[in-house]
Scaffold this motif. Structure first.
Motif, short mmCIF file in Angstrom:
data_model
loop_
_atom_site.label_atom_id
_atom_site.label_comp_id
_atom_site.label_asym_id
_atom_site.label_seq_id
_atom_site.Cartn_x
_atom_site.Cartn_y
_atom_site.Cartn_z
N LYS A 20 0.83 -1.20 0.00
CA LYS A 20 0.00 0.00 0.00
C LYS A 20 0.87 1.26 0.00
O LYS A 20 0.61 2.21 -0.75
CB LYS A 20 -0.93 0.00 1.21
N THR A 21 1.90 1.27 0.83
CA THR A 21 2.80 2.41 0.89
C THR A 21 3.50 2.64 -0.45
O THR A 21 3.62 3.77 -0.93
CB THR A 21 3.86 2.20 1.99
N LYS A 22 3.93 1.55 -1.07
CA LYS A 22 4.61 1.64 -2.36
C LYS A 22 3.68 2.18 -3.44
O LYS A 22 4.08 3.02 -4.27
CB LYS A 22 5.13 0.26 -2.76
N ILE A 23 2.43 1.73 -3.42
CA ILE A 23 1.46 2.19 -4.42
C ILE A 23 1.12 3.66 -4.21
O ILE A 23 1.02 4.43 -5.17
CB ILE A 23 0.20 1.30 -4.37
N ILE A 24 0.93 4.06 -2.96
CA ILE A 24 0.65 5.47 -2.66
C ILE A 24 1.78 6.36 -3.18
O ILE A 24 1.55 7.40 -3.82
CB ILE A 24 0.46 5.68 -1.14
N GLN A 25 3.03 5.95 -2.92
CA GLN A 25 4.17 6.73 -3.37
C GLN A 25 4.20 6.85 -4.89
O GLN A 25 4.50 7.92 -5.43
CB GLN A 25 5.46 6.10 -2.86
N ARG A 26 3.88 5.76 -5.58
CA ARG A 26 3.88 5.81 -7.05
C ARG A 26 2.75 6.68 -7.57
O ARG A 26 2.90 7.37 -8.60
CB ARG A 26 3.76 4.40 -7.61
N LEU A 27 1.61 6.65 -6.91
CA LEU A 27 0.46 7.44 -7.35
C LEU A 27 0.76 8.94 -7.32
O LEU A 27 0.19 9.71 -8.12
CB LEU A 27 -0.76 7.13 -6.50
N THR A 28 1.61 9.35 -6.39
CA THR A 28 1.92 10.78 -6.31
C THR A 28 2.58 11.30 -7.58
O THR A 28 2.58 12.51 -7.85
CB THR A 28 2.84 11.08 -5.11
N SER A 52 -4.97 13.95 -9.45
CA SER A 52 -6.39 14.36 -9.53
C SER A 52 -7.15 14.01 -8.27
O SER A 52 -8.16 14.64 -7.94
CB SER A 52 -7.05 13.69 -10.74
N LEU A 53 -6.64 13.01 -7.54
CA LEU A 53 -7.27 12.61 -6.27
C LEU A 53 -6.68 13.34 -5.08
O LEU A 53 -7.14 13.17 -3.94
CB LEU A 53 -7.09 11.10 -6.06
N GLY A 54 -5.65 14.14 -5.34
CA GLY A 54 -5.00 14.85 -4.25
C GLY A 54 -4.13 13.94 -3.39
O GLY A 54 -3.90 14.22 -2.21
N ILE A 55 -3.61 12.87 -4.00
CA ILE A 55 -2.81 11.90 -3.26
C ILE A 55 -1.43 12.48 -2.95
O ILE A 55 -0.75 12.99 -3.84
CB ILE A 55 -2.66 10.59 -4.04
N THR A 56 -1.02 12.39 -1.69
CA THR A 56 0.34 12.72 -1.27
C THR A 56 0.93 11.47 -0.61
O THR A 56 0.22 10.49 -0.37
CB THR A 56 0.36 13.87 -0.27
N LYS A 57 2.21 11.52 -0.28
CA LYS A 57 2.84 10.35 0.32
C LYS A 57 2.26 10.02 1.69
O LYS A 57 2.42 8.89 2.18
CB LYS A 57 4.35 10.55 0.43
N ASP A 58 1.56 10.96 2.31
CA ASP A 58 0.96 10.74 3.62
C ASP A 58 -0.53 10.44 3.55
O ASP A 58 -1.19 10.34 4.59
CB ASP A 58 1.19 11.98 4.51
N SER A 59 -1.08 10.33 2.34
CA SER A 59 -2.52 10.08 2.20
C SER A 59 -2.89 8.70 2.74
O SER A 59 -2.13 7.73 2.59
CB SER A 59 -2.93 10.18 0.72
N PRO A 60 -4.07 8.58 3.35
CA PRO A 60 -4.55 7.26 3.78
C PRO A 60 -4.97 6.43 2.58
O PRO A 60 -5.29 6.98 1.51
CB PRO A 60 -5.74 7.59 4.68
#
Length: 512
Positions: A55-63, A70-78
């Motif tokens: 999950k952490t890896k995917i969140i980081q890539r999404l940034t 477009s979703l406002g994803i940051t590395k600290d997003s839930p």
């Protein structure tokens, strides 16, 4: 002066050399595969840690992607900041990525190619394949292969036929197991494979070429395929054309196997005396087909395949687990209950059924795959998952993947929906799987005497779906039948006259 050795002796010497080479390669394969197996085995003892890591890896890539931004994803997003989506929800983003392949629309990884799979209404879905996703498939194969070499039958030659769905006519073909592999495993697998061409004018031409290839390999140990009917249809073809095959093969077929091929019924274990493993589907409708396959090869280990979707590898069989374990270190798995609650992998309950949601390193995030999985038991600290149904009204006897929408559209095109009463298309498993169209009394009166014509028209209509057409071409599915006399009890319980009834009716568990 040279010595002229008898030809049989030279042949035997070549066989010994080949055996020693294959035996060496098997040992080398086991050594190469072991790290992936050990890593996976460790992950099964801490699946919660592995899932959070992914999950952490995917969140980081999404940034780094336009979709994530477009979703406002940051590395600290839930994790909950990512919405749950269907293919249709995500289609516009996939389309943008295809249009602009060098931009980071849904992934910042290079997309090597797009793989096709069926969508709603018989349409084609396009799934991106990145290095991350291909690594997941390779890892799945490595774990499965090592488990077989370490805990399975005593393989000596490793000679394998891995099923590939051929290109028939001008249509695109399918993929075989090795198309998912990368790196050294792809190279190594080539030393064990029985190869057949992949482009044929029709199904009979393919079956003939496959029969010749299989019969020339008496040391075949492994057959890997998808639907069990693929093999039973092939065996029937070989039995029907045995004399022509014997003539075509000539001295490439030894006396013992030639005599076995001439006897009726054929003892298939005498044709492939070293056969040790058949890997195929054995869940849902394929369960009956796999059991029938066992009668052809008594004593051979028939192992069910895990859930392998075009979108991602989901589960694999492990011998010691006694079931199908999820790829906890490669994909994020979430589970939706009947009331829409989403549950993490480690919080599912034994015996409960859930709809599957996956997130991958290939560009799909919280994607509703739709398949329904039941928690059968636990291995280490990980739930084992059994497939109990395809998602969103999909019927899949042998890989044809007929959707509710596509069937409804086909029936409507034939004037069978809303005009002359209700009708239901029902999958019928067995040695020759097929579909039956059940009609209400009003519909039966309207088509009286035209049943065979209607059946042909319906079959032609369903063949607009690539997967259904291919199953028919390969004789894995029989033609559609129209039933005008009697209905299964489960079909008539509170459904006739219900305007919301489905056009595709899948029998409840235990009724077929």
């Amino acid at each position: 002066m040279g010595i002229n050795l008898p030809q049989p002796f030279i042949g035997r010497n070549d066989q010994i050399k080949q055996f020693l080479m294959h035996n060496f390669l098997l040992r080398a394969s086991k050594y190469l595969l072991q790290p992936a197996f050990n890593s996976f085995n460790n992950a099964l003892h801490q699946p919660d840690v592995e899932q959070e890591r992914l999950k952490t890896k995917i969140i980081q890539r999404l940034t780094h992607t336009r979709y994530g931004q477009s979703l406002g994803i940051t590395k600290d997003s839930p994790w909950s900041a990512i919405p749950v989506v269907s293919y249709d929800d995500f289609f516009s983003w996939l389309e943008q990525q295809q249009t602009s392949p060098k931009q980071s629309i849904i992934t910042n990884e290079k997309i090597h190619y797009w793989q096709q799979t069926s969508g709603s209404s018989g349409a084609i879905k396009q799934i991106p394949y990145t290095h991350g996703l291909l690594t997941a498939f390779t890892s799945m194969f490595a774990v499965w292969a090592y488990d077989l070499l370490h805990h399975g039958p005593d393989f000596r030659t490793g000679k394998t036929y891995a099923c590939v769905s051929p290109t028939l006519g001008d249509r695109p073909g399918g993929i075989d197991d090795t198309d998912y592999l990368t790196g050294p495993l792809r190279w190594l697998s080539g030393h064990f494979l029985v190869r057949v061409g992949n482009h044929f004018p029709d199904g009979d031409a393919f079956r003939w070429a496959l029969a010749l290839a299989l019969l020339q390999n008496p040391d075949l140990e492994i057959i890997s395929l998808w639907s069990p009917t693929f093999l039973t249809v092939q065996l029937t073809f070989m039995a029907q054309h045995r004399h022509a095959l014997i003539t075509a093969l000539g001295d490439r077929l030894d006396d013992t196997r030639r005599k076995a091929l001439e006897i009726d019924p054929i003892d298939w274990l005498k044709i492939w005396p070293k056969l040790k493993l058949i890997s195929c589907w054995d869940q849902l409708f394929a369960g009956e087909q796999a059991r029938a396959l066992q009668t052809y090869f008594p004593g051979v280990f028939i192992q069910g395949k895990g859930l392998l979707a075009t979108e991602a590898p989901i589960t694999i069989p492990l011998i010691k687990a006694g079931g199908f374990v999820p790829l906890v270190n490669q994909i994020v798995l979430e589970f939706m209950t009947a009331d829409g609650t989403i549950v993490d992998l480690c919080k599912v309950q034994t015996g409960q059924t859930y709809q599957l949601i996956i997130s991958t390193l290939g560009g799909l995030y919280r994607y509703r795959l739709g398949d329904r999985l039941q928690v059968s038991h636990w291995y280490a600290k990980t739930p084992c998952l059994a497939l109990v149904g395809r998602g969103d009204r999909v019927s899949d006897l042998v890989g044809e993947k007929l959707t509710e929408e596509f069937v409804a559209e086909t029936l409507n095109n034939l004037g069978l929906v809303g005009n002359i009463g209700l009708c239901f298309l029902v999958p019928v498993p067995g040695t020759q799987p097929h579909y039956v169209l059940y009609l209400s009394s009003g519909a039966m009166m309207a088509i009286a005497g035209e049943e065979s014509t209607l059946a042909q028209q319906l079959d032609n209509g369903l063949q607009r779906s690539f997967h259904y057409r291919r199953a028919r071409q390969l004789a894995q599915l029989g033609p559609v039948q129209v039933m005008t006399d009697g209905y299964p009890p489960w079909l008539t319980q509170g459904r006739w006259g219900d305007e919301k009834s489905y056009c595709l009716r899948i029998p409840p568990s235990g009724t077929v």
